[in-house]
Design a protein around this motif. Structure first.
Motif, mmCIF file in Angstrom:
data_model
loop_
_atom_site.group_PDB
_atom_site.id
_atom_site.type_symbol
_atom_site.label_atom_id
_atom_site.label_comp_id
_atom_site.label_asym_id
_atom_site.label_seq_id
_atom_site.Cartn_x
_atom_site.Cartn_y
_atom_site.Cartn_z
ATOM 1 N N ALA A 1 0.819 -1.204 0.000
ATOM 2 C CA ALA A 1 0.000 0.000 0.000
ATOM 3 C C ALA A 1 0.861 1.265 0.000
ATOM 4 C CB ALA A 1 -0.935 0.005 1.198
ATOM 5 N N GLU A 2 2.037 1.151 0.590
ATOM 6 C CA GLU A 2 2.887 2.353 0.686
ATOM 7 C C GLU A 2 3.189 2.921 -0.698
ATOM 8 O OE1 GLU A 2 4.653 -0.681 2.341
ATOM 9 O OE2 GLU A 2 2.787 -0.317 3.437
ATOM 10 N N LEU A 3 3.355 2.000 -1.673
ATOM 11 C CA LEU A 3 3.665 2.471 -3.019
ATOM 12 C C LEU A 3 2.557 3.375 -3.529
ATOM 13 C CD1 LEU A 3 5.179 -0.624 -4.842
ATOM 14 C CD2 LEU A 3 6.340 1.385 -3.921
ATOM 15 N N TYR A 4 1.298 2.960 -3.249
ATOM 16 C CA TYR A 4 0.173 3.778 -3.692
ATOM 17 C C TYR A 4 0.156 5.086 -2.940
ATOM 18 C CZ TYR A 4 -1.654 -0.171 -6.251
ATOM 19 O OH TYR A 4 -1.811 -1.177 -7.141
ATOM 20 N N GLU A 5 0.400 4.962 -1.646
ATOM 21 C CA GLU A 5 0.368 6.180 -0.842
ATOM 22 C C GLU A 5 1.411 7.159 -1.360
ATOM 23 O OE1 GLU A 5 0.779 4.551 3.050
ATOM 24 O OE2 GLU A 5 -1.249 3.707 2.913
ATOM 25 N N ALA A 6 2.597 6.617 -1.665
ATOM 26 C CA ALA A 6 3.655 7.495 -2.174
ATOM 27 C C ALA A 6 3.226 8.125 -3.486
ATOM 28 C CB ALA A 6 4.942 6.693 -2.368
ATOM 29 N N ALA A 7 2.656 7.297 -4.346
ATOM 30 C CA ALA A 7 2.220 7.811 -5.637
ATOM 31 C C ALA A 7 1.140 8.864 -5.454
ATOM 32 C CB ALA A 7 1.720 6.682 -6.516
ATOM 33 N N ALA A 8 0.251 8.584 -4.513
ATOM 34 C CA ALA A 8 -0.830 9.522 -4.267
ATOM 35 C C ALA A 8 -0.275 10.844 -3.778
ATOM 36 C CB ALA A 8 -1.801 8.935 -3.241
ATOM 37 N N ILE A 9 0.697 10.746 -2.909
ATOM 38 C CA ILE A 9 1.312 11.975 -2.403
ATOM 39 C C ILE A 9 1.946 12.744 -3.562
ATOM 40 C CG2 ILE A 9 3.159 12.874 -0.932
ATOM 41 C CD1 ILE A 9 2.543 10.499 0.924
ATOM 42 N N ASP A 10 2.477 11.959 -4.526
ATOM 43 C CA ASP A 10 3.056 12.596 -5.697
ATOM 44 C C ASP A 10 1.995 13.158 -6.623
ATOM 45 O OD1 ASP A 10 5.478 11.952 -4.784
ATOM 46 O OD2 ASP A 10 5.950 10.413 -6.275
ATOM 47 N N GLY A 11 0.751 12.913 -6.303
ATOM 48 C CA GLY A 11 -0.325 13.473 -7.101
ATOM 49 C C GLY A 11 -0.695 12.643 -8.313
ATOM 50 N N ALA A 12 -0.350 11.387 -8.286
ATOM 51 C CA ALA A 12 -0.685 10.547 -9.422
ATOM 52 C C ALA A 12 -2.186 10.276 -9.451
ATOM 53 C CB ALA A 12 0.071 9.233 -9.336
ATOM 54 N N SER A 13 -2.750 10.324 -10.639
ATOM 55 C CA SER A 13 -4.177 10.020 -10.758
ATOM 56 C C SER A 13 -4.380 8.511 -10.647
ATOM 57 C CB SER A 13 -4.683 10.504 -12.115
ATOM 58 O OG SER A 13 -4.099 9.718 -13.138
ATOM 59 N N ARG A 14 -5.650 8.116 -10.558
ATOM 60 C CA ARG A 14 -5.928 6.674 -10.486
ATOM 61 C C ARG A 14 -5.316 5.950 -11.664
ATOM 62 N NH1 ARG A 14 -12.011 5.181 -8.601
ATOM 63 N NH2 ARG A 14 -11.969 6.219 -6.586
ATOM 64 N N ARG A 15 -5.505 6.577 -12.819
ATOM 65 C CA ARG A 15 -4.973 5.964 -14.028
ATOM 66 C C ARG A 15 -3.472 5.823 -13.957
ATOM 67 N NH1 ARG A 15 -6.267 6.453 -19.963
ATOM 68 N NH2 ARG A 15 -4.156 7.227 -20.160
ATOM 69 N N GLN A 16 -2.848 6.911 -13.542
ATOM 70 C CA GLN A 16 -1.387 6.878 -13.448
ATOM 71 C C GLN A 16 -0.939 5.838 -12.431
ATOM 72 O OE1 GLN A 16 -1.033 11.054 -12.716
ATOM 73 N NE2 GLN A 16 0.060 11.388 -14.668
ATOM 74 N N GLN A 17 -1.691 5.766 -11.338
ATOM 75 C CA GLN A 17 -1.340 4.755 -10.334
ATOM 76 C C GLN A 17 -1.417 3.361 -10.932
ATOM 77 O OE1 GLN A 17 -3.335 4.882 -6.599
ATOM 78 N NE2 GLN A 17 -3.106 7.098 -6.414
ATOM 79 N N PHE A 18 -2.491 3.164 -11.716
ATOM 80 C CA PHE A 18 -2.658 1.835 -12.315
ATOM 81 C C PHE A 18 -1.476 1.519 -13.234
ATOM 82 C CE2 PHE A 18 -4.354 -0.950 -15.667
ATOM 83 C CZ PHE A 18 -4.771 -2.001 -14.878
ATOM 84 N N LEU A 19 -1.099 2.515 -14.036
ATOM 85 C CA LEU A 19 -0.035 2.281 -15.006
ATOM 86 C C LEU A 19 1.335 2.178 -14.354
ATOM 87 C CD1 LEU A 19 -1.123 4.593 -17.967
ATOM 88 C CD2 LEU A 19 -1.209 2.110 -17.827
ATOM 89 N N HIS A 20 1.568 3.002 -13.332
ATOM 90 C CA HIS A 20 2.938 3.079 -12.826
ATOM 91 C C HIS A 20 3.166 2.313 -11.536
ATOM 92 C CE1 HIS A 20 3.971 5.867 -15.969
ATOM 93 N NE2 HIS A 20 2.869 6.564 -15.697
ATOM 94 N N VAL A 21 2.098 1.982 -10.849
ATOM 95 C CA VAL A 21 2.283 1.200 -9.626
ATOM 96 C C VAL A 21 1.733 -0.221 -9.804
ATOM 97 C CG1 VAL A 21 1.828 1.036 -7.156
ATOM 98 C CG2 VAL A 21 2.122 3.279 -8.229
ATOM 99 N N THR A 22 0.453 -0.306 -10.213
ATOM 100 C CA THR A 22 -0.176 -1.621 -10.287
ATOM 101 C C THR A 22 0.509 -2.524 -11.309
ATOM 102 O OG1 THR A 22 -2.242 -0.478 -9.828
ATOM 103 C CG2 THR A 22 -2.394 -2.778 -10.461
#
Lengths: 315, 431, 304
Positions: A201-222
């Protein structure tokens, strides 16, 4: 220590040795049942298939084996039906695997949300996995009927001319692929879901803090986190597609895979040769070609995955 | 429900299964010795529908022969049956006392596996020879005179047609008049073209060109093999003629494009998708089964164009692995005798190969088929049909040709290409 | 990406920003878990569920109709009254009762045997030290790649030699070879069986067999249950080998279904009634244990 020394040394070491030997051998006793069965019903048939593939053997007269060397294999090279089967295996493999895995990925993503009725969705989607190839194919064969099939009826409502889902090359391959897709999408969805849930989950949290959108999270984290899982499903689906057999056999109940072999896969071609026309030697050669093909495909998959990984690492 | 609970449920289920396994394996060794008056069980293994059970013939035989019990197993699909029989012959185990053999397979048995079946001559079958149609008898006899099977039914051919549909299209419906008009296959196709002009919507002349091809090749003495056992499928003018006629029918849109035995084909019997269908005698009961009572009187039967032919039929054989070969032969002899074969025709539509039985049913008319004199029509066909030479791979080769014809009618594949495909398919069969 | 986006405190419902919900502390490791699925998500999932479920529904509709109903346009979409006659017809064409019993025997025996063999070998691979362990494990994993079709011909010749054609052991014994099972149990035990437990047993002077039954098996039980369910379903649905080795005289459910679909049974509604009968048992198991099976597959996915 002195006490021990008084004991008769010879006796003690023998007992000790026996105990040690026993302890050393015990583990083999535990793996023995599996390997005994494997040797009898796995390894022996495997090697014997290679042996049979070098002969002309007919099921009706198994005693008369006629040496053919590699002729069974070279005959395949000039065998149009073999190439058709190989091509069909490939196209059906692509038509059934690619949409299936993409849909599974999307559905897994949705199921990964906080959802009401989550458990229901999961179980419902896995239902097709619980049905057999035979049952699924019989139902779909009817749905795809030319004159009275439900699918053509629905198409008719939309003003589309009835499709001959049996004789056409593409139409029949799509129909056969649909059965595969139906049975396996839910299973792969769950595999992806499990993979997604093991992404920290931390990866998402970090990405979220970086302002990544859901889509970006999906592409760059998931997706990167899911890579091993994706490789796993691709490998398993590839193996499954290469071995595809039951669906094309039962779709019209013909060993030829349609009137012009238009959806005959390698597995079915092997069955036709071995159990339709009783040419066991040829069938064995086809089996080994299938095996080599799988090893090759899995190898390519692994190599690709590895290269991607190295590239990522060096970036 | 927790996983542990699930496991427990599973364990209980499995314990039950193991118990069942134990029971199952305990009861498997049932078979009596069969010496003297000890009761014995004869096993009969068949395919498709021989109709013995339905006609009550086993019960009758058991009553006539106290101490004998008959157990029949039946595989619907002949190809499956043949596969299983071959594997058991190769393995030598699990064979029944009586095994059915389809006529398309009999030469494979005679030429390749004669050592695996009992010579029925040893039990006195030789004196039965005069009772059977000559061709039927000789096909099951080896070159050195061993008799490997007794004939059951044969498949003399005729044409079945829907008189109601023909009437709607303004064509004659009388069976003699029709037989005259389609005394040649060209005449048959011409009539089809007339039908097409005024046919009820969605109705074609014939079910599939594959069936037309099958029935025509059934009229020949030599089809895919010549009498010396050589393959002649590419050079036989009769095959080519049947092929060309079938292609003509396909190209003129006379066919309903239904694969025989497919679900669509089955459903089309009642929907009226086709007006005529080449029918061997066994097809009659199939039609009745498909259409049901509501169709009684709409169907009729007429003579075939260009002479008689045969399609299908079977034998009963006793394999070497049989437990009671002598008793098995007695049963086979009884089942193929005059009375029983005649009864099977009137009850199940299976036309006899026993000459006495053919005479007995000569006067039979079928009320379902507009009182057509089918005993006479099929009887004449059975007598006139040539004794066909059948080769080892006859059935599989035939399948290649009908598949290729399906390509012509369904996909518009040019005749030449389809022919090539069929020939390649045959090479593939031969391996 | 290095610039921190200020999380919107209030107002504008943050549809697209993950930080939109400061919300609950996300305990789970789940990825998008912090999001609630919207209506669209539900809509798509429901479509997927319908796609999964429709063929089952259609089976029921077709099984309760007559062949003539199925040959109608427009087709009937609701169940009809013909279930019993159809089932009676099925029982005449194919011995579904015997097939169900045979399938139960085969799948049951295969499950028990596989779970047992796999647990034994998995335990040895996970916790015992012996020469050749690595190599043997590699061989085991490698065999997972072998297509089942490959061994069918000699396997068939073997059972023909043994005169096992048409007998259930011809399907049961080869079914016991499960490299996947061994690997699965090894992974399970590596993770869930602490070495200390085994050491403690040894100190108490327990033999390996004793340790296996009283320490390993209790710990392994959940894994065994999962493996058992997966094996049972796979074995129940196994198709290729049974149709080669058995025939309609001694069918499993799949062999019987193949017979029904072989083209000579000419009534579609009867075929569907047979399909329904053959599928019902697995569906029942699935209804009872669906969540466990889902859990098992997901667990296996992470570990495998």
């Amino acid at each position: 220590m002195t006490l021990h020394a008084t004991a008769p040394p010879a006796v003690r070491t023998r007992a000790e040795r026996r105990a040690r030997a026993r302890r050393r051998l015990t583990p083999y006793a535990y793996v023995a049942p599996f390997f005994a069965l494997f040797a009898a019903f796995g390894l022996f048939p495997l090697l014997y298939t290679a042996y049979v593939s070098l002969y002309r053997v007919e099921l009706q007269t198994p005693g008369e084996m006629e040496w053919r060397g590699l002729d069974n294999y070279t005959a395949l090279l000039g065998d149009e039906f073999f190439w058709t089967a190989l091509r069909n295996t490939f196209t059906i493999g692509v038509i059934s695997t690619v949409p299936q895995l993409l849909m599974a990925l999307g559905l897994a993503h949705l199921l990964n949300y906080r959802l009401r009725a989550r458990a229901f969705y999961r179980v419902a989607m896995l239902l097709p996995y619980a049905t057999s190839v035979a049952a699924a194919t019989l139902v779909f064969a009817q749905l795809f009927g030319r004159d009275f099939g439900l699918i053509n009826w629905v198409l008719g409502l939309a003003g589309i001319h009835p499709v001959d889902w049996q004789s056409g090359t593409w139409s029949s391959q799509i129909a056969v692929s649909t059965i595969v897709i139906w049975r396996w999408t839910g299973y792969n969805t769950l595999i992806y879901l499990a993979g997604m849930q093991s992404v920290p989950a931390e990866l998402y949290e970090a990405a979220a803090i970086d302002g990544a959108s859901r889509r970006q999270q999906f592409l760059h984290v998931t997706l990167p986190g899911l890579r091993p899982t994706i490789v796993f499903t691709v490998v398993v689906s590839t193996i499954g597609a290469t071995q595809l057999f039951g669906e094309p056999l039962l779709y019209e109940g013909k060993i030829t895979g349609g009137i012009s072999h238009q959806y005959q896969t390698l597995g079915l071609y092997m069955y036709e040769q071995g159990w339709g026309y009783f040419h066991l030697g040829r069938a064995a050669a086809i089996a080994w070609v299938m095996f080599s093909l799988i090893v090759l495909l899995v190898g390519v998959n692994a190599a690709l995955a590895r290269r991607r990984k190295l590239q990522e690492a060096s970036r | 429900m927790t996983v542990a609970r699930a496991a427990r449920t599973g364990a209980v289920l499995l314990a039950g299964v193991l118990l069942l396994t134990a029971c199952g394996s305990g009861s498997s060794g049932t078979s009596a010795g069969g010496t003297g008056k000890e009761p014995i069980t004869l096993t009969v293994d068949l395919f498709g529908s021989f109709g013995y059970k339905q006609a009550g013939l086993y019960e009758k035989y058991e009553k006539l022969n106290p101490g004998i019990t008959i157990k029949e197993t039946d595989t619907e699909d002949e190809a499956d049956y043949w596969k299983a029989l071959q594997t058991r012959l190769a393995g030598g185990g699990g064979l029944a006392d009586v095994q059915g053999i389809e006529v398309g397979r009999i030469s494979s048995v005679v030429q390749r596996q004669s050592d695996k079946f009992e010579d029925l001559g040893a039990f006195g079958a030789k004196k039965l020879e005069k009772d059977f149609a000559e061709g039927k008898w000789s096909a099951a006899t080896t070159a050195d005179g061993r008799i490997l099977g007794l004939g059951t039914d044969v498949g003399p051919e005729a044409l079945c047609y829907r008189s109601d549909l023909l009437e709607k299209a303004g064509l004659p419906t009388d069976r003699d008049e029709l037989a005259e008009k389609w005394s040649t296959w060209d005449g048959y196709l011409d009539l089809g073209r007339q039908y097409k002009k005024k046919a009820p919507k969605g109705s074609r002349w014939i079910d599939s060109v594959g069936s037309l091809y099958s029935i025509m090749t059934g009229q020949e003495e030599e089809r895919y093999y010549d009498s010396s056992g050589e393959l002649i499928h590419t050079s036989n003018p009769a095959v080519k003629k049947a092929w060309d006629t079938a292609v003509d029918a396909a190209e003129d849109g006379l066919s309903a494009e239904l694969d025989q035995w497919s679900p669509e084909w089955n459903q089309a019997f009642s929907s009226g998708s086709f007006a005529t269908i080449p029918c061997p005698s066994w097809m009659l009961s199939y039609i009745k089964g498909q259409v049901g009572e509501k169709g009684a009187g709409t169907w009729d039967v007429a003579k075939l164009p260009e002479g008689a032919g045969n399609w299908g039929g079977s034998y009963l054989s006793v394999p070497k692995g049989a437990k009671h070969p002598k008793e098995a032969f007695e049963l086979v002899k009884w089942l193929t005798a005059e009375e029983q074969q005649a009864e099977l025709f009137t009850e199940q539509g299976l036309f006899p190969s026993n000459l006495g039985a053919i005479d007995r049913v000569r006067k039979y008319e079928d009320p379902y088929f507009s009182r057509a004199p089918i005993g006479e029509i099929f009887g004449a066909a059975a007598e006139q049909a040539p004794v066909q030479v059948l080769g080892v791979h006859d059935g599989d080769i035939h399948q290649q040709f009908t598949n290729a014809l399906s390509e012509v009618e369904k996909k518009g594949t040019p005749s030449m290409r389809a022919w090539d495909n069929a020939v390649k398919g045959v090479d593939n069969v031969l391996g | 990406m290095t610039v921190l986006a200020p999380p919107p405190r209030s107002g504008a419902p943050a549809k697209d920003t993950a930080a939109g919900r400061p919300s609950r502390p996300s305990r789970s490791t789940g990825a998008g878990r912090q999001h609630h699925g919207g209506r669209l998500a539900h809509a798509i999932l429901i479509v997927a569920v319908l796609f999964s479920a429709f063929p089952f529904y259609w089976t029921i509709v077709a099984a309760t109709r007559s062949n003539a109903d199925l040959a109608q346009t427009p087709p009937s979409l609701l169940p009809g009254p013909n279930l019993l006659p159809n089932i009676r017809a099925v029982l005449e064409e194919a011995d579904i009762g015997k097939a169900l019993l045979n399938s139960l025997i085969v799948s049951g025996s295969v499950t028990v045997g596989t779970v047992l063999c796999s647990t034994l070998a998995g335990f040895a691979f996970a916790k015992l030290r012996f020469r050749g362990r690595g190599a043997l494990l590699a061989v085991t994993v490698g065999t997972m790649m072998i297509p089942p079709q490959l061994g069918v011909i000699p396997l068939f010749m073997m059972i023909a030699e043994l005169q096992w054609v048409n007998q259930l052991q011809a399907v049961i014994l080869p079914g016991l070879v499960s490299a996947f099972g061994v690997f699965f149990m090894r992974q399970y035990l590596v993770q869930s069986l602490p070495d200390e437990l085994i050491e403690a047993g040894r100190v108490d002077g327990a033999s390996t067999a004793r340790i296996f039954w009283s320490i390993v098996v209790p710990v392994a039980r959940p894994g065994m249950a999962v493996l058992g369910m997966l094996t049972f379903m796979a074995s129940w649905n196994d198709f290729f080998w049974p149709i080669v080795a058995l025939s309609s005289q001694e069918p499993t459910v799949q062999v019987a279904l193949r017979q029904l679909g072989g083209g000579y049974v000419n009534d579609q509604s009867v075929i569907m009634a047979g399909t329904l009968l053959g599928t019902l048992p697995v569906l029942l198991v699935f209804g009872l244990l669906g969540r466990q099976i889902v859990g098992g597959i997901m667990q296996g996915a992470v570990k495998g």
